[in-house]
Design a protein around this motif. Sequence first.
Motif, PDB file in Angstrom:
ATOM      1  N   UNK A 362      73.845  85.734  53.730  1.00 24.08           N
ATOM      2  CA  UNK A 362      72.838  84.711  53.451  1.00 24.08           C
ATOM      3  C   UNK A 362      73.390  83.311  53.676  1.00 24.08           C
ATOM      4  N   UNK A 363      74.615  83.110  53.255  1.00 23.23           N
ATOM      5  CA  UNK A 363      75.229  81.779  53.381  1.00 23.23           C
ATOM      6  C   UNK A 363      75.378  81.380  54.844  1.00 23.23           C
ATOM      7  N   UNK A 364      75.712  82.335  55.712  1.00 27.91           N
ATOM      8  CA  UNK A 364      75.848  82.058  57.140  1.00 27.91           C
ATOM      9  C   UNK A 364      74.506  81.668  57.754  1.00 27.91           C
ATOM     10  N   UNK A 365      73.449  82.406  57.408  1.00 30.81           N
ATOM     11  CA  UNK A 365      72.114  82.092  57.931  1.00 30.81           C
ATOM     12  C   UNK A 365      71.660  80.722  57.435  1.00 30.81           C
ATOM     13  N   UNK A 366      71.923  80.425  56.155  1.00 31.92           N
ATOM     14  CA  UNK A 366      71.538  79.125  55.588  1.00 31.92           C
ATOM     15  C   UNK A 366      72.261  77.989  56.305  1.00 31.92           C
ATOM     16  N   UNK A 367      73.533  78.190  56.598  1.00 32.90           N
ATOM     17  CA  UNK A 367      74.318  77.161  57.293  1.00 32.90           C
ATOM     18  C   UNK A 367      73.764  76.923  58.691  1.00 32.90           C
ATOM     19  N   UNK A 368      73.440  78.000  59.419  1.00 35.00           N
ATOM     20  CA  UNK A 368      72.895  77.861  60.773  1.00 35.00           C
ATOM     21  C   UNK A 368      71.524  77.198  60.759  1.00 35.00           C
ATOM     22  N   UNK A 370      70.676  74.927  58.688  1.00 29.51           N
ATOM     23  CA  UNK A 370      70.871  73.603  58.087  1.00 29.51           C
ATOM     24  C   UNK A 370      70.193  73.497  56.717  1.00 29.51           C
ATOM     25  N   UNK A 371      70.385  74.538  55.926  1.00 30.51           N
ATOM     26  CA  UNK A 371      69.862  74.571  54.557  1.00 30.51           C
ATOM     27  C   UNK A 371      71.019  74.362  53.595  1.00 30.51           C
ATOM     28  N   UNK A 372      70.937  73.332  52.780  1.00 29.68           N
ATOM     29  CA  UNK A 372      71.989  73.063  51.815  1.00 29.68           C
ATOM     30  C   UNK A 372      71.835  73.933  50.578  1.00 29.68           C
ATOM     31  N   UNK A 373      72.929  74.530  50.127  1.00 33.08           N
ATOM     32  CA  UNK A 373      72.921  75.335  48.911  1.00 33.08           C
ATOM     33  C   UNK A 373      73.501  74.519  47.756  1.00 33.08           C
ATOM     34  N   UNK A 374      72.905  74.662  46.591  1.00 30.59           N
ATOM     35  CA  UNK A 374      73.399  73.965  45.410  1.00 30.59           C
ATOM     36  C   UNK A 374      74.726  74.580  44.967  1.00 30.59           C
ATOM     37  N   UNK A 375      75.496  73.836  44.197  1.00 32.69           N
ATOM     38  CA  UNK A 375      76.810  74.326  43.773  1.00 32.69           C
ATOM     39  C   UNK A 375      76.703  75.651  43.019  1.00 32.69           C
ATOM     40  N   UNK A 409      62.089  77.645  55.005  1.00 35.55           N
ATOM     41  CA  UNK A 409      62.522  76.822  56.138  1.00 35.55           C
ATOM     42  C   UNK A 409      62.035  77.429  57.456  1.00 35.55           C
ATOM     43  N   UNK A 410      62.085  78.734  57.570  1.00 31.37           N
ATOM     44  CA  UNK A 410      61.623  79.403  58.790  1.00 31.37           C
ATOM     45  C   UNK A 410      60.133  79.162  59.005  1.00 31.37           C
ATOM     46  N   UNK A 411      59.361  79.291  57.943  1.00 33.52           N
ATOM     47  CA  UNK A 411      57.917  79.070  58.060  1.00 33.52           C
ATOM     48  C   UNK A 411      57.595  77.624  58.386  1.00 33.52           C
ATOM     49  N   UNK A 412      58.352  76.709  57.775  1.00 34.96           N
ATOM     50  CA  UNK A 412      58.134  75.289  58.046  1.00 34.96           C
ATOM     51  C   UNK A 412      58.400  74.966  59.504  1.00 34.96           C
ATOM     52  N   UNK A 413      59.485  75.477  60.035  1.00 33.94           N
ATOM     53  CA  UNK A 413      59.829  75.243  61.438  1.00 33.94           C
ATOM     54  C   UNK A 413      58.789  75.851  62.363  1.00 33.94           C
ATOM     55  N   UNK A 418      59.097  71.890  63.621  1.00 30.92           N
ATOM     56  CA  UNK A 418      59.953  70.900  62.960  1.00 30.92           C
ATOM     57  C   UNK A 418      61.056  70.414  63.890  1.00 30.92           C
ATOM     58  N   UNK A 419      61.195  69.089  64.020  1.00 30.17           N
ATOM     59  CA  UNK A 419      62.277  68.552  64.861  1.00 30.17           C
ATOM     60  C   UNK A 419      63.651  69.043  64.441  1.00 30.17           C
ATOM     61  N   UNK A 420      63.786  69.443  63.159  1.00 31.27           N
ATOM     62  CA  UNK A 420      65.090  69.911  62.698  1.00 31.27           C
ATOM     63  C   UNK A 420      65.517  71.175  63.432  1.00 31.27           C
ATOM     64  N   UNK A 421      64.547  71.982  63.894  1.00 34.29           N
ATOM     65  CA  UNK A 421      64.875  73.170  64.668  1.00 34.29           C
ATOM     66  C   UNK A 421      65.526  72.773  65.990  1.00 34.29           C
ATOM     67  N   UNK A 422      64.953  71.786  66.664  1.00 39.22           N
ATOM     68  CA  UNK A 422      65.514  71.329  67.931  1.00 39.22           C
ATOM     69  C   UNK A 422      66.873  70.666  67.697  1.00 39.22           C
ATOM     70  N   UNK A 423      66.996  69.939  66.596  1.00 40.39           N
ATOM     71  CA  UNK A 423      68.287  69.340  66.267  1.00 40.39           C
ATOM     72  C   UNK A 423      69.341  70.414  66.061  1.00 40.39           C
ATOM     73  N   UNK A 424      68.942  71.512  65.389  1.00 42.88           N
ATOM     74  CA  UNK A 424      69.871  72.618  65.172  1.00 42.88           C
ATOM     75  C   UNK A 424      70.265  73.259  66.501  1.00 42.88           C
ATOM     76  N   UNK A 425      69.275  73.414  67.396  1.00 46.12           N
ATOM     77  CA  UNK A 425      69.556  73.997  68.710  1.00 46.12           C
ATOM     78  C   UNK A 425      70.495  73.097  69.518  1.00 46.12           C
TER      79      UNK A 425
END
Length: 537
Positions: A362-368, A370-375, A409-413, A418-425
Motif C-alpha cells: 500500500x505504501x508503494x502505491x501511495x508514494x507513486x 503522490x499520496x501523503x501518509x500521516x505519521x 485519489x484514483x477516482x479524483x484523477x 487531475x493535473x496531478x496525474x500528468x505531473x506524476x507521469x
Amino acid sequence: MYKVLIVDDEPEIRQGLKLKVDWDSIGLIIAGEASNGVEALERLSAEAIDIVITDMNMPVMDGMLFLDSCHEQYPSLRLIVITGYEDFHYAKAAIRNQAREYLLKPVARKELTDTLSNVKKELDKDRQSHDQAAMTQWRLSQYYKEMKEHFIVHLVKEEILQESTIKDRSRLFELDSWDKREVRFITAGLWERGESIASVDRTPDKFRLPFDIISRECADKFQGKMEVFRDTNYPGLMHFVIAADHELEREFAEFLTQSVYKYMAFEIKIGTGQTVSGFKQWKEGYISSLLAWNMPYGKVAGLAPASEGHTAIPEHTIKVIERYLIRGELSSFEAAIRQELQRGMKSQLRFVKLIFQLYLMLETIAHESQIGLESGEQLWLRPEMTLSLDTVEKAERFLMRIAAKIERKRQSDSQESDPSLILAAKQFIDENYMYELNLTMIAEKYNYNSSYFSEMFKAKVGKTFIHYLNEVRIAEAVRMLKTTTLNLWDIAELTGFSNASYFSSKFKRMYGMTPSDYRQQQSELKSEKNDSEHPKN
C-alpha cells in the motif's frame, strides 16, 4: 570511420591516391583535399580530421612548415608523408614531427593500404584507451554512483526493467557478477529508545544525513562484497546487499553499529533478509529485510535473525491483491486481505509479517500516486504499532484506511483528469528516462487506455509523450556531452536511446548539429572563456 585529408599541389596525384585504396574496407573516409599547407590548415580548423596524407614540396606553405604547424596545433593527428624527393631534410622533418610513415612516390597500392591499415589500428587502440579512461573517470563521479544506486532500487522493486536492460545495465555498473551470487539484504535504521535519547532535539529523523554518510563510509570498507542504497520510500533507513556469509554479515553489523554509536551516540536496529540468488529474487530478498527490520521484537544493535525476514505472502498473491486496488475493486481487495489475515492468525509472527507486507504494498502505491501518509499510518517509523493491531478487524481497518485514500485519489484523477496525474507521469519519466519506456507502459501504470492517455498528456503538457521523453533524454545527453568524455554509444545507452545513430539524429533535429560537433563547440567556448579570464602576460 576515421577521416582522411589528402594534401598535394597536383590534382592528378590526389586523384591517384584516392583510387589506390578501398577506403570503406579499412574503415576510413576521404574528408577532403588541399593543394598546399595553408588550405590544409584551414580544413583542419573547420573539421575534425584523424589522418593527413601530405606531399612535402608544395607552394605557399611547403610540407616542412605544414608538418611543424600540425605537430604544434594538432598533436594527436596522424601524419603520413609521401614525396618524390629522397631528401634528408624532408625525412628529418617527418621524424621530428612524428609522422607515421615516410613513403616515396610513386607509392604502391599495397604499401599505401598497409600503411593506412596500421595507422587505423593505432587510432583504434588510442580510442579504446580513451574510452576506458573516460569510463574510469565517470565511474569515479558522483553522477555514476547515483545512477548505479538508482538501478539497484529498480532491481529490488522490479520496476520497468526488461531482461536485456538488466543485462546491459548490470554490465555497465559492474554488477553482472552479483546475478550469480547468493546474497542477503540488510536494512538498518536509527533506533529511538528513551534511555538513549538525551533530549527531544535528538530524534532519529533529524540525523538522517549523517547516518546516510556513515553507512556509505562503512560500506566502502567492504568494497566488492556489498552494495549500499537508499529507498526514498523509507528516508530513515539504509539498505545493503551483501554476499551471503554469516561471518561477513556479523563483521559488518558490528562495524556499522560501533561507527554510528561512536560518531552519533545512537543505537541502530538491523534486520537481515532471507538468502536469495539472482536478480529475479532481489525484490523478495529486499522485502524480507524490511520485514525483519520492522519486527517490533527484532534485535537492536545486531542482526535480527534471517528467519524473521521470510515473507508471509507469496509474491504472486501480493500482485493479485495489488491489481484489485489499482483497478478500483475495493470490495475484492478487502475480501482478499481479510482472507490472508485470517490465515495468518495461527501465528503471531506470521500475522505481524502479513500486516507489514500488505502495508509495504500500500505504501508503494501511495508514494507513486503522490499520496501523503500521516505519521500514524507509517509503520516503518513506529514498527511497535503492529502489536496494537492484534486482531483481524483492527489490522483490516488500518489497511483499508490507506486503501480508501488511494481509491479516492484514483477516482479524483479519473473524473477530473487531475493535473496531478500528468505531473506524476512526468516525474516518472524524469526519473526513469534512461530505461526503455513507451506510451502503453505508462498508460497501464496509471490505469488508462493508451489512446486516451496520449491525448490527455498532449493536452496538459503541450507536446506528445515521445516528444517530451526525447526532450528529457536529450537534456541529460547535453549534460554528459559537457561534463564527461564518454563516447556517443555510452551516452546513448545511458540516456535511454536504442543506439548512437538514433540518438545523433534526434540530437541534430533538436540542436541543428551532431553531438560530436556540439561537444567540440562547447569545448572551444570553454577554452575561450578560460583564455579571457586568464589572459597571457
